[in-house]
Design a protein around this motif. Structure first.
Motif, PDB file in Angstrom:
ATOM      1  N   ASP A 163      36.685   4.085 -25.216  1.00  0.00           N
ATOM      2  CA  ASP A 163      37.928   4.133 -25.962  1.00  0.00           C
ATOM      3  C   ASP A 163      38.734   5.276 -25.358  1.00  0.00           C
ATOM      4  N   ALA A 164      40.046   5.114 -25.335  1.00  0.00           N
ATOM      5  CA  ALA A 164      40.895   6.011 -24.558  1.00  0.00           C
ATOM      6  C   ALA A 164      40.780   7.468 -25.012  1.00  0.00           C
ATOM      7  N   ARG A 165      40.868   7.704 -26.316  1.00  0.00           N
ATOM      8  CA  ARG A 165      40.818   9.085 -26.806  1.00  0.00           C
ATOM      9  C   ARG A 165      39.440   9.696 -26.579  1.00  0.00           C
ATOM     10  N   GLY A 166      38.377   8.914 -26.863  1.00  0.00           N
ATOM     11  CA  GLY A 166      37.026   9.411 -26.631  1.00  0.00           C
ATOM     12  C   GLY A 166      36.780   9.749 -25.173  1.00  0.00           C
ATOM     13  N   TYR A 167      37.348   8.934 -24.274  1.00  0.00           N
ATOM     14  CA  TYR A 167      37.205   9.194 -22.840  1.00  0.00           C
ATOM     15  C   TYR A 167      37.829  10.546 -22.489  1.00  0.00           C
ATOM     16  N   CYS A 168      39.040  10.776 -22.939  1.00  0.00           N
ATOM     17  CA  CYS A 168      39.721  12.030 -22.605  1.00  0.00           C
ATOM     18  C   CYS A 168      38.981  13.236 -23.180  1.00  0.00           C
TER      19      CYS A 168
END
Length: 512
Positions: free
Chosen positions: A235-240
């Motif tokens: 997921d985008a936020r978790g990745y960042c």
């Protein structure tokens, strides 16, 4: 004179195996983290010992050298250890998609004749009550299956031509085909990355381990002695957040993942300044998205184009060539691409044709499918073997490849060739369109006609007719969309490819 088995010597040699490289790293940098995940991490010494226990257990259970070892699971440290342990035992790893149907998974296990299949809890639940050929091992009880701590497997001699893995195609155009890749091919993937800095890398892995897209960064990182950070589900936020926490330096993401990350309203608040190399492959990568990444995400951006089957690959250093973002770059060193017409003849310079390629990284063939293997090949007048890529493209004056479309997706309407990517490039520019795809459907009047699907952009109001009329006003008369449909989400494979067959099926079901 003894053999020099240090990592440096192996990496400088003509051929080395990944299990031997990991053994060498365990000797020279035993405490360095090799694998990390949300639940913990493993250093090179511990990884090497765990790989030994997997390999010894496979040999104990009578799994012969050259046999397939299947894995159906989400990415994890245990998954990686089983994959690498199978290689150390001289087996062929067969990572399978847990997102496939139970019938497809069982079919792939049978196709590769897996001697043993490893399942995580979700895969075990999916296959519960069904007959699965061969021995099954549940990853949740891996500890009780492993050989005793300190066990060492009997050494096996691995030749360059021996099978490393079998990667199954997505099956979007038929039943999945097992793509056999050799140790020589995987060694080429590791060796050609000498300048990429993988030895000091902290590589974010956010795509599945059964995908070749993932393996082309996962394997070089371990081969050169870097650290791999595994993300079970993207997921985008978790990745960042994870990249910031681990001070990530390298990553391979598919375009839709980049799209979701760059769309985060607070993207700038994440400290991603540690990144040195970001790569992408597997699906069309919009020029505008590349430009946005160049502007806002530190580090080099490189796009690769190629096939799991091998053939030839190109590389676009987008950072160095911001004027070439509409291309996928020139062929990589040692890779050769030719363009051919429908009769198998090479086209003239500047003309479009089907891509065929050859390089050191080519599949042995499709497992057990001699006819399909032969159909995937093209031979020049000297008998050299090339792999058909199935894409239509042309070279620009500087030798950069411009992809036009998948050959099978070409729409022929009223005798005119229509490339869906041309229409998608226009449709995607409408502010109310967040994502889109165009397919060809049968037409009594024209043979085929283009039909579009789009995902509405949150907060931007526009009717379907308005969007279609706006798009058609930008297109040539023969290209215009005959229909446009709103859709909540485009069907995609686990590595971001739009499943156009599912869009066609959806239309057929709606008209039935």
């Amino acid at each position: 004179m003894g053999t020099d088995n240090t990592a440096a010597a192996l990496l400088a040699s003509d051929f080395a195996t990944l299990p031997d490289l990991i053994r060498a790293h365990a000797t020279t940098q035993p405490d360095k983290v090799a694998l990390a995940e949300a639940g913990g991490e493993l250093d090179y010494a511990a990884l090497d010992a765990l790989i030994d226990r997997v390999a010894a257990a496979l040999q104990r259970d009578g799994v012969a050298q050259g046999a397939a070892v299947a894995i159906v699971a989400a990415a994890s440290i245990d998954y990686a250890a089983v994959f690498l342990g199978a290689l150390r035992a001289g087996c062929v790893a067969a990572p399978l998609a847990p997102s496939a149907t139970p019938e497809a998974i069982i079919g792939m296990i049978a196709d590769c004749d897996a001697a043993v299949t490893f399942l995580d809890a979700d895969a075990a639940a999916l296959l519960k009550g069904r007959h699965v050929p061969g021995k099954l091992v549940h990853l949740k009880s891996l500890g009780s299956w492993l050989a005793a701590p300190g066990a060492r497997p009997a050494p096996v001699a691995i030749a360059p031509a021996d099978g490393f893995n079998i990667i199954y195609s997505s099956g979007t155009t038929g039943s999945p085909k097992g793509i056999v890749q050799s140790h020589a091919m995987r060694w080429a993937h590791i060796a050609r990355n000498a300048a990429a800095g993988f030895g000091e890398a902290v590589t974010m892995i956010a795509t599945p381990l059964y995908s070749n897209t993932t393996l082309v960064s996962f394997l070089p990182t371990l081969g050169w002695g870097g650290t791999v950070v595994l993300m079970k589900k993207f997921d985008a936020r978790g990745y960042c957040q994870l990249a910031e926490r681990h001070r990530a330096t390298h990553t391979m993401l598919v375009p839709v993942q980049y799209q979701r990350i760059m769309a985060l309203p607070d993207f700038e608040r994440f400290d991603l300044s540690s990144f040195r190399l970001k790569t992408s492959t597997s699906a069309p990568f919009a020029a505008a998205l590349k430009a946005d990444i160049l502007a806002r995400w530190p580090g080099l951006l490189v796009e690769y184009y190629g096939l799991t089957e091998g053939g030839a690959s190109t590389g676009l250093n987008a950072t160095a060539h911001p004027d070439k973002l509409h291309t996928v770059g020139p062929p990589l060193p040692g890779h050769e691409i030719r363009l051919i017409d429908d009769d198998g003849n090479e086209v003239a310079p500047g003309e479009m044709g089907e891509v065929v390629g050859r390089s050191p990284t080519m599949m042995t063939g499709y497992h057990g499918r001699a006819e399909a293997s032969a159909a995937a090949e093209w031979h020049d007048q000297d008998g050299n073997r090339y792999i058909r890529h199935g894409d239509v493209a042309r070279f620009d004056d500087d030798g950069f490849l411009i992809l036009l479309d998948r050959k099978k997706d070409l729409i022929i309407s009223g005798g005119f060739n229509i490339y869906p990517t041309d229409l998608e490039a226009v449709l995607s520019q409408h502010p109310a369109v967040a994502d889109c795809s165009v397919i060809g459907v049968p037409s009594e009047a024209w043979g085929e006609t283009p039909v579009g699907f789009y995902v509405p952009h949150t907060g931007v109001a526009a009717s379907i007719d308005e969007i279609r009329d706006w798009t058609n006003a930008q297109l040539g008369k023969t290209q215009r969309l005959s229909a446009l449909h709103a859709i909540d989400e485009l069907p995609r494979s686990a590595i971001g490819k739009v499943l156009k067959r599912e869009l066609r099926d959806r239309l057929q079901e709606a008209s039935a």
